[in-house]
Design an enzyme around this catalytic site. Structure first.
Site, short mmCIF file in Angstrom:
data_model
loop_
_atom_site.label_atom_id
_atom_site.label_comp_id
_atom_site.label_asym_id
_atom_site.label_seq_id
_atom_site.Cartn_x
_atom_site.Cartn_y
_atom_site.Cartn_z
N HIS A 154 0.62 -1.32 -0.09
CA HIS A 154 0.07 0.05 -0.04
C HIS A 154 0.65 1.25 0.00
O HIS A 154 0.34 2.44 0.22
CB HIS A 154 -0.88 -0.18 1.09
CG HIS A 154 -2.02 1.00 1.19
ND1 HIS A 154 -2.28 1.76 2.02
CD2 HIS A 154 -3.35 1.07 0.15
CE1 HIS A 154 -3.35 2.60 1.88
NE2 HIS A 154 -3.82 2.07 1.01
N LYS A 214 3.22 4.43 -1.18
CA LYS A 214 3.33 5.59 -2.28
C LYS A 214 4.69 6.16 -2.04
O LYS A 214 4.57 6.88 -1.08
CB LYS A 214 2.30 6.39 -2.15
CG LYS A 214 0.80 5.55 -2.29
CD LYS A 214 0.24 5.69 -1.02
CE LYS A 214 -1.14 5.26 -0.72
NZ LYS A 214 -1.55 3.86 -1.19
N ASP A 223 17.12 10.82 -7.10
CA ASP A 223 18.56 10.96 -6.77
C ASP A 223 19.17 10.56 -5.62
O ASP A 223 20.08 11.15 -5.09
CB ASP A 223 19.16 12.30 -7.59
CG ASP A 223 19.02 12.43 -9.11
OD1 ASP A 223 19.07 11.46 -9.59
OD2 ASP A 223 18.77 13.82 -9.36
N HIS A 254 -9.14 11.49 2.21
CA HIS A 254 -8.23 10.35 1.95
C HIS A 254 -6.98 10.25 2.77
O HIS A 254 -6.11 9.56 2.99
CB HIS A 254 -7.94 10.11 0.74
CG HIS A 254 -7.43 8.71 0.42
ND1 HIS A 254 -6.32 8.49 0.01
CD2 HIS A 254 -7.82 7.35 0.49
CE1 HIS A 254 -5.88 7.15 -0.16
NE2 HIS A 254 -6.98 6.72 0.07
N LYS A 284 -4.56 10.37 6.01
CA LYS A 284 -4.35 9.65 6.88
C LYS A 284 -3.33 10.17 8.23
O LYS A 284 -2.10 10.14 7.97
CB LYS A 284 -3.71 8.39 6.67
CG LYS A 284 -4.43 7.67 5.35
CD LYS A 284 -3.60 7.42 4.30
CE LYS A 284 -4.18 6.86 2.91
NZ LYS A 284 -5.37 6.18 3.08
N ASP A 328 -0.83 15.49 20.74
CA ASP A 328 -0.14 16.57 21.47
C ASP A 328 0.68 17.35 20.46
O ASP A 328 0.15 17.82 19.49
CB ASP A 328 0.50 16.08 22.89
CG ASP A 328 -0.27 15.47 23.72
OD1 ASP A 328 -1.33 15.89 23.78
OD2 ASP A 328 0.36 15.06 24.66
#
Length: 470
Positions: free
Chosen positions: A216, A218, A223, A389, A391, A396
């Site tokens: 999952h 991404k 470089d 979408h 997450k 704190d």
């Protein structure tokens, strides 16, 4: 009569097998038993092929040699040296409140980082494409979903051009997430010199009983000096072009600094698993030019190194606030208890979930937790501007974000990449985004939520029972 008796015996054996194998994971055992009663005898087939406990990590441990482990230790030493040289070893005060983060079996806390936060796909994708266009040595890309649409075509053409210029280009995609990606798309990339790899191809992993474990992550690394990660995949819907979901709200990051080394390391561990190529050349791990002041900890997780402990630690160590944004809210019993304990202790707990769902079954499972948490004082909000979408967990003065959702699949069944941010500027930016999302969200109140229909409540019960499977 004999056939009925044999079928009944077979059914009993199947149920017993599930209970014996899954006794350590009672929630999952219950879900599979329910499926067995819904589809007698036939229900055991999906269990056999998708419920196998993940064992690739042990295989990888046997395969990888001392060079790989030594190389990781060298990277850790480099990270610590940069801390001593440029940050004077002054750990931020939050480390004392969240000391357990230093002991989580993941990757080290790094210094000298600079972070850019993106809240929309257009900004993030343009930045990625700009960095890729400027690549001088290599480009590494890894996504759960890659579409052959307008956005995918932009990436494809740019990667082909860079490969033809002599730049090393490596691309990983998930076999299930990118199942609709055509062979022609990949063929054009390979013909131009792009190296590609499919993470757990569906057919092979089906018979190997690993179909349920997906990558999952991404990731874009250019470089070895610039990295992107977060919640965005490559597809037009992430630009808000899905007519049903509309505006797409996400959180993505651009990193420079020592944390980039660990994003690169994560990519190469996946490349090794898919291609069986061990790559530790120093050219891919250059000295970082960034001298920022941010502390960042990359957290690489999967079925063999769960992110659950990190999320639990962030919740139980909070003193003032816990803010969560997630498209899928399906907490495990430990996380659920931690949230309940936090709000009873007087901590401000707020959770933003979608108002418009993309997966009805998961959405109903999310709603099944709302009433019991509302009764204790947790505040829930449904995002109304489009589909959220993002997450994000803010505990704190710390923040954690990346590809992992607040659900069982991200906890135990998927390969994820998150980061913990210790810098006030980054956390403040994520706080601003959270408050902005609150302004376009509707708060769920207990009296109103109780008024939902009996059919809706039954849907939630059913979805919750099956939630350990998705």
């Amino acid at each position: 009569m004999l056939w009925i008796t044999l079928a009944l015996l077979l059914f009993i054996v199947q149920i017993a097998s599930i209970i014996v194998v899954e006794y350590r994971r009672s929630n999952k055992a219950i879900a599979w038993v329910i499926i067995m009663f819904m589809f007698p005898l036939l229900g055991f087939l999906p269990y056999y092929f998708v419920a196998k406990e993940y064992s690739c990590y042990r295989t990888l441990q046997r395969k990888k040699n001392k060079q790989w482990e030594q190389f990781k230790n060298e990277l850790i030493h480099r990270s610590k040296h940069r801390v001593t040289k440029h940050m004077r070893g002054d750990w931020p005060p939050e480390f004392n409140l969240h000391a357990s983060l230093k002991n989580i079996p993941s990757l080290p806390i790094t210094a000298c980082n600079e972070t850019t936060v993106y809240t929309e796909g257009k900004q993030a994708f343009e930045a990625m494409l700009e960095s890729i266009a400027a690549a001088e040595h290599h480009i590494h890309i890894e996504f759960y979903i890659i579409r052959d649409d307008q956005l995918g075509t932009r990436f494809e053409r740019l990667l082909i051009r860079k490969a033809q210029e002599g730049i090393q280009v490596r691309l990983l995609y998930d076999g299930i997430g990118s199942r609709l990606l055509g062979k022609a798309f990949l063929k054009r990339l390979r013909q131009a010199g792009v190296e590609t790899g499919c993470f757990f191809p569906p057919l092979a992993t089906f018979f190997d009983k690993r179909l349920n474990y997906r990558n999952h992550r991404k990731i874009v690394v250019v470089d070895g000096k610039t990295a992107y990660f977060g919640g965005l995949n490559i597809g037009d819907e992430y630009l808000g072009k899905d007519p049903e979901l509309g505006y797409w709200r996400d959180t993505h990051f651009r990193l420079t600094g020592d944390a980039v080394l660990w994003v690169q390391y994560t990519f190469f561990t996946d490349w090794y698993l898919v291609k069986d190529q061990l790559i530790t050349d120093s050219v891919y791990y250059p000295d970082q030019e960034s001298y920022g002041k941010e502390w960042v900890q990359i957290v690489k997780s999967g079925p063999d190194e769960t992110i659950l402990e990190l999320m639990f630690s962030l919740i139980v160590s909070a003193k003032k606030r816990i803010y969560i944004e997630t498209p899928y809210f399906v907490p495990d019993p430990g996380i659920l208890l931690a949230l309940k304990t936090a709000v009873i202790s007087g901590i401000d707990v707020r959770i933003i979930i979608p108002g418009v769902p993309d997966k009805k079954l998961v959405y109903n499972a999310s709603l099944s937790y709302v009433q019991e948490l509302l009764q204790l004082g947790v505040k829930f909000y449904c995002y109304q501007k489009g589909f959220i979408h993002a997450k994000v967990i803010i505990s704190d003065n710390l923040a954690c974000s990346g590809s992992a959702n607040m659900d069982m699949r991200s906890f135990c069944g998927q390969f994820e990449l998150n980061a913990v941010f210790f810098d006030g500027k980054v956390v403040d930016r994520l706080l601003q985004d959270f408050y902005r999302d609150l302004s376009v969200s509707n708060e769920l109140t207990l009296p109103e939520f109780k008024k939902r229909s009996t059919i809706q409540k039954l849907k939630e019960v059913f979805a919750r029972l099956l939630s350990p499977l998705f």
